[in-house]
Design a protein around this motif. Structure first.
Motif, mmCIF file in Angstrom:
data_model
loop_
_atom_site.group_PDB
_atom_site.id
_atom_site.type_symbol
_atom_site.label_atom_id
_atom_site.label_comp_id
_atom_site.label_asym_id
_atom_site.label_seq_id
_atom_site.Cartn_x
_atom_site.Cartn_y
_atom_site.Cartn_z
ATOM 1 N N CYS A 180 0.830 -1.206 0.000
ATOM 2 C CA CYS A 180 0.000 0.000 0.000
ATOM 3 C C CYS A 180 0.865 1.257 0.000
ATOM 4 O O CYS A 180 0.556 2.231 -0.683
ATOM 5 C CB CYS A 180 -0.981 0.001 1.167
ATOM 6 N N GLU A 230 -6.291 -1.127 9.697
ATOM 7 C CA GLU A 230 -6.913 -0.129 8.827
ATOM 8 C C GLU A 230 -5.901 0.594 7.951
ATOM 9 O O GLU A 230 -6.273 1.366 7.084
ATOM 10 C CB GLU A 230 -7.681 0.915 9.656
ATOM 11 N N THR A 268 -9.418 16.745 -0.278
ATOM 12 C CA THR A 268 -9.963 16.036 -1.439
ATOM 13 C C THR A 268 -8.854 15.603 -2.398
ATOM 14 O O THR A 268 -8.965 14.558 -3.035
ATOM 15 C CB THR A 268 -10.998 16.890 -2.192
ATOM 16 N N ILE A 288 -7.408 12.433 -0.857
ATOM 17 C CA ILE A 288 -8.339 11.317 -1.052
ATOM 18 C C ILE A 288 -8.307 10.847 -2.504
ATOM 19 O O ILE A 288 -8.298 9.646 -2.786
ATOM 20 C CB ILE A 288 -9.760 11.717 -0.610
ATOM 21 N N LYS A 289 -8.260 11.780 -3.433
ATOM 22 C CA LYS A 289 -8.189 11.425 -4.854
ATOM 23 C C LYS A 289 -6.881 10.693 -5.165
ATOM 24 O O LYS A 289 -6.871 9.708 -5.905
ATOM 25 C CB LYS A 289 -8.302 12.683 -5.711
ATOM 26 N N GLY A 317 -7.097 7.233 -4.016
ATOM 27 C CA GLY A 317 -7.980 6.514 -4.935
ATOM 28 C C GLY A 317 -7.286 6.135 -6.234
ATOM 29 O O GLY A 317 -7.527 5.061 -6.788
ATOM 30 N N GLN A 318 -6.405 7.007 -6.720
ATOM 31 C CA GLN A 318 -5.654 6.696 -7.939
ATOM 32 C C GLN A 318 -4.751 5.482 -7.740
ATOM 33 O O GLN A 318 -4.409 4.804 -8.701
ATOM 34 C CB GLN A 318 -4.820 7.901 -8.372
ATOM 35 N N ALA A 333 -5.710 2.954 -6.133
ATOM 36 C CA ALA A 333 -6.673 1.861 -5.937
ATOM 37 C C ALA A 333 -6.933 1.548 -4.467
ATOM 38 O O ALA A 333 -7.221 0.415 -4.100
ATOM 39 C CB ALA A 333 -6.249 0.609 -6.700
ATOM 40 N N TYR A 334 -6.830 2.581 -3.625
ATOM 41 C CA TYR A 334 -7.170 2.450 -2.210
ATOM 42 C C TYR A 334 -8.242 3.466 -1.880
ATOM 43 O O TYR A 334 -8.533 4.363 -2.665
ATOM 44 C CB TYR A 334 -5.935 2.661 -1.321
ATOM 45 N N GLN A 335 -8.820 3.345 -0.701
ATOM 46 C CA GLN A 335 -9.883 4.245 -0.271
ATOM 47 C C GLN A 335 -9.416 5.017 0.955
ATOM 48 O O GLN A 335 -8.761 4.460 1.837
ATOM 49 C CB GLN A 335 -11.131 3.442 0.075
ATOM 50 N N ALA A 336 -9.768 6.294 1.007
ATOM 51 C CA ALA A 336 -9.401 7.127 2.151
ATOM 52 C C ALA A 336 -10.595 7.965 2.579
ATOM 53 O O ALA A 336 -11.441 8.314 1.765
ATOM 54 C CB ALA A 336 -8.233 8.036 1.789
ATOM 55 N N ASP A 337 -10.634 8.270 3.856
ATOM 56 C CA ASP A 337 -11.618 9.183 4.424
ATOM 57 C C ASP A 337 -10.856 10.262 5.165
ATOM 58 O O ASP A 337 -9.796 10.006 5.735
ATOM 59 C CB ASP A 337 -12.533 8.467 5.422
#
Length: 62
Positions: A4, A29, A43, A46-47, A50-51, A53-57
């Motif tokens: 990751c 996590e 943002t 987070i983007k 996402g690029q 291929a993972y997710q973030a909050d």
């Protein structure tokens, strides 16, 4: 370097307002902590994650 961390590195390092970051790979996590010069870039971070291929909050520090 974990998978990751290797995946998100080029994306996070490409954001000028990011001063540093780390991933707690011991946590299930895989918590990402980002130090920024502009707190309005959540943002973008987070983007970038996402690029890779993972997710973030976004969760501000208390």
């Amino acid at each position: 370097m974990s998978g990751c961390v290797a995946a998100v590195t080029p994306f996070l390092n490409n954001i000028d307002q990011v001063n540093g970051w780390n991933v707690d790979t011991d946590s299930p996590e895989k918590i990402l902590m980002v130090q920024v010069t502009d707190h309005r870039i959540g943002t973008l971070v987070i983007k970038a994650v996402g690029q890779a291929a993972y997710q973030a909050d976004y969760k501000p520090r208390p």
